[in-house]
Enzyme design. Structure first.
Site, mmCIF file in Angstrom:
data_model
loop_
_atom_site.group_PDB
_atom_site.id
_atom_site.type_symbol
_atom_site.label_atom_id
_atom_site.label_comp_id
_atom_site.label_asym_id
_atom_site.label_seq_id
_atom_site.Cartn_x
_atom_site.Cartn_y
_atom_site.Cartn_z
ATOM 1 N N GLU A 14 -4.040 7.167 -5.531
ATOM 2 C CA GLU A 14 -4.221 6.380 -6.765
ATOM 3 C C GLU A 14 -5.542 6.728 -7.430
ATOM 4 O OE1 GLU A 14 -3.725 2.240 -5.793
ATOM 5 O OE2 GLU A 14 -1.695 2.550 -5.060
ATOM 6 N N HIS A 63 -0.920 -0.303 -9.870
ATOM 7 C CA HIS A 63 -1.510 -1.193 -8.856
ATOM 8 C C HIS A 63 -2.086 -2.457 -9.515
ATOM 9 C CE1 HIS A 63 -3.547 -1.341 -4.647
ATOM 10 N NE2 HIS A 63 -3.296 -2.552 -5.088
ATOM 11 N N ARG A 80 0.847 -1.189 0.000
ATOM 12 C CA ARG A 80 0.000 0.000 0.000
ATOM 13 C C ARG A 80 0.888 1.247 0.000
ATOM 14 N NH1 ARG A 80 -3.481 -2.784 -1.439
ATOM 15 N NH2 ARG A 80 -5.517 -3.178 -0.534
HETATM 16 C C1 8YV Z 1 -6.482 -4.748 -5.407
HETATM 17 C C2 8YV Z 1 -5.024 -5.378 -3.696
HETATM 18 O O1 8YV Z 1 -7.228 -4.645 -4.292
HETATM 19 O O2 8YV Z 1 -6.167 -7.253 -2.888
HETATM 20 C C3 8YV Z 1 -5.637 -6.192 -2.624
HETATM 21 O O3 8YV Z 1 -5.567 -5.754 -1.464
HETATM 22 O O4 8YV Z 1 -4.357 -4.440 -3.469
HETATM 23 C C4 8YV Z 1 -5.337 -5.687 -5.098
HETATM 24 O O5 8YV Z 1 -5.593 -7.000 -5.317
HETATM 25 C C5 8YV Z 1 -7.395 -5.081 -6.428
HETATM 26 O O6 8YV Z 1 -6.780 -4.530 -7.464
HETATM 27 C C6 8YV Z 1 -8.761 -4.406 -6.253
HETATM 28 O O7 8YV Z 1 -9.663 -4.842 -7.139
#
Ligand code: 8YV
Length: 327
Positions: free
Chosen positions: A267, A286, A238
Site C-alpha cells: 500500500e 484502506h 490486512r
Molecule cells: C489504519 C487500520 O490503521 O487501525 C487499523 O489497524 O487499519 C486503520 O484504522 C489507519 O488508517 C491508520 O491511520
C-alpha cells in the site's frame, strides 16, 4: 518538568491540547509521512511516541533509549517488533473499540458494491454507456439478503459485521475463529464452522484477521479453490493475510465471482496491479476507519494511552503481547 513526547502525524487541535496539559511535545504537522531520519532525531530524547502504524524495530528502539511507550493510532499493530519491545521494556498500545462500527459499515459497503456491481455500473452510467440495447440480464448481480456470510476472525469488528448481517440482512452467518463465541452465537443466531465447510458453503467469505506470524498468507490458492464459483471474497483487515497472486489467479480463472478489497499486500497499491483492471473487483484505499468522528476518537484514545504511560499510570489499551510489562 513535563515528560517529553513526539507526535508523528497531524492530529485534531483538541487532542493536541489534551496532550499539552501533561507533556512537553513536538508534532509533525505535514500531511506526508515523516521521513525516518527526521523521526529518529525526534525520538532520541523522548519518553513517548504517538504514531500511525509506525514501524518499530530493534534498531529504532536502540536510537530512542528513553522511550517508554509507542502509542499506535490504529488498532492493528503488525508494525511492532513485539520481541524487541518486550526486551527493551517499551510498552505498545493501540486503539480498539472506537473503529469497530466504522470498519463494519465499510465491510458492508464492499459486500453490497461487489455483489450488486455498484461501482462497476456507476462507472458505466457516468461513462455514458447506459443505453437501451443492453440486455436486462447483463445487470444481474448476487443477492445479499438471506445469503450465507462466512466470517474468518470473530473479534470486535467481526462481531459488528455479524450483527449487521444477521439482524439487518437476515443472512446466515458462519464464523471461524481461534475461540468459539457462544454468547454471540446465542445473541445473533450465528454458527461456528470449521474453515473448509465455511469456505465451501459461503456466498461471501470475509476476512477479519490481524496480521502476525501465523496469519501471513493464511488465505491462498487452496482456500480460493474451496470457494463457490459465485462467491465473493471481502478483505478489510490486512492485505498480507492473503496471497494476492492466488487471489488474482482465482479471479482470472473465474474460480470466484468477485472481490471487495480495502487492503493490499503493498500500500498504496501498485498502479499496474491486475486487480485494478478487473470489473468484478471493488477496490478502496484502506479507508475502513476513515470517518471524521472515528479518526478523532482514535487520535484521542492514542493520546490517552500516551499520557497515561508517561505520567506513571497504566494505559488502558496495552497490546495483548506486552501486557506482561505492566503486570
Ligand atoms: C489504519 C487500520 O490503521 O487501525 C487499523 O489497524 O487499519 C486503520 O484504522 C489507519 O488508517 C491508520 O491511520
Amino acid at each position: 518538568m513535563k515528560p517529553k513526547v513526539f507526535i508523528a502525524k497531524p492530529i485534531p487541535k483538541e487532542v493536541e491540547n489534551y496532550i499539552a496539559q501533561y507533556c512537553d511535545y513536538k508534532i509533525w504537522k505535514n500531511q506526508e509521512p515523516i521521513p525516518m531520519d527526521v523521526l529518529l532525531k525526534e525520538v532520541a530524547d523522548v519518553e513517548g511516541l504517538m504514531t500511525p502504524k509506525g514501524i518499530i524495530t530493534r534498531e529504532f528502539l536502540e536510537k530512542a533509549p528513553r522511550l517508554k511507550i509507542v502509542s499506535n493510532i490504529a488498532v492493528g499493530y503488525d508494525a511492532f517488533d513485539i520481541h524487541a519491545m518486550k526486551e527493551q521494556g517499551v510498552l505498545g498500545t493501540h486503539t480498539p473499540y472506537v473503529l469497530d462500527e466504522s470498519v463494519a459499515d465499510l465491510a458492508f459497503g464492499l459486500i453490497l458494491s461487489a455483489s450488486r456491481r455498484i461501482t462497476e455500473f456507476n462507472n458505466m452510467v457516468k461513462g455514458g454507456k447506459w443505453d437501451k440495447s443492453i440486455r436486462e440480464t447483463y445487470f444481474y448481480g448476487q443477492d445479499v439478503h438471506h445469503a450465507t456470510l462466512g466470517i474468518i476472525g470473530m473479534g470486535r469488528i467481526g462481531e459488528k459485521i455479524a450483527r449487521r448481517a444477521a439482524l439487518g440482512f437476515e443472512m446466515k452467518v458462519l464464523y471461524n475463529s481461534i475461540r468459539r463465541k457462544p454468547v454471540l452465537e446465542e445473541k445473533y443466531g450465528i454458527h461456528y464452522s470449521e474453515l473448509n465447510p465455511l469456505l465451501e458453503s459461503a456466498d461471501f467469505v470475509l476476512l477479519m484477521l490481524p496480521l502476525n506470524n501465523s496469519t501471513y498468507h493464511f488465505f491462498g490458492e487452496e482456500q480460493f479453490n474451496r470457494m463457490k464459483s459465485n462467491a465473493i471474497f471481502i478483505n478489510c483487515s490486512r492485505g498480507q493475510v492473503v496471497d494476492e497472486t492466488a487471489l488474482i489467479a482465482a479471479l482470472k480463472e473465474g474460480k470466484i465471482y468477485g472481490a471487495g478489497l480495502d487492503v493490499f499486500e503493498v500500500e498504496p497499491v501498485d498502479k499496474e496491479n491486475p486487480l485494478l483492471k478487473m470489473d468484478n473487483v471493488v477496490v478502496l484505499p484502506h479507508i475502513g476507519s476513515a470517518t471524521e468522528q472515528t479518526r478523532f476518537d482514535m487520535a484521542m484514545k492514542a493520546a490517552e494511552n500516551l499520557v497515561a504511560c508517561v505520567t506513571g499510570r497504566v494505559p488502558e489499551n496495552v497490546v495483548q503481547e506486552l501486557k506482561c510489562l505492566v503486570k
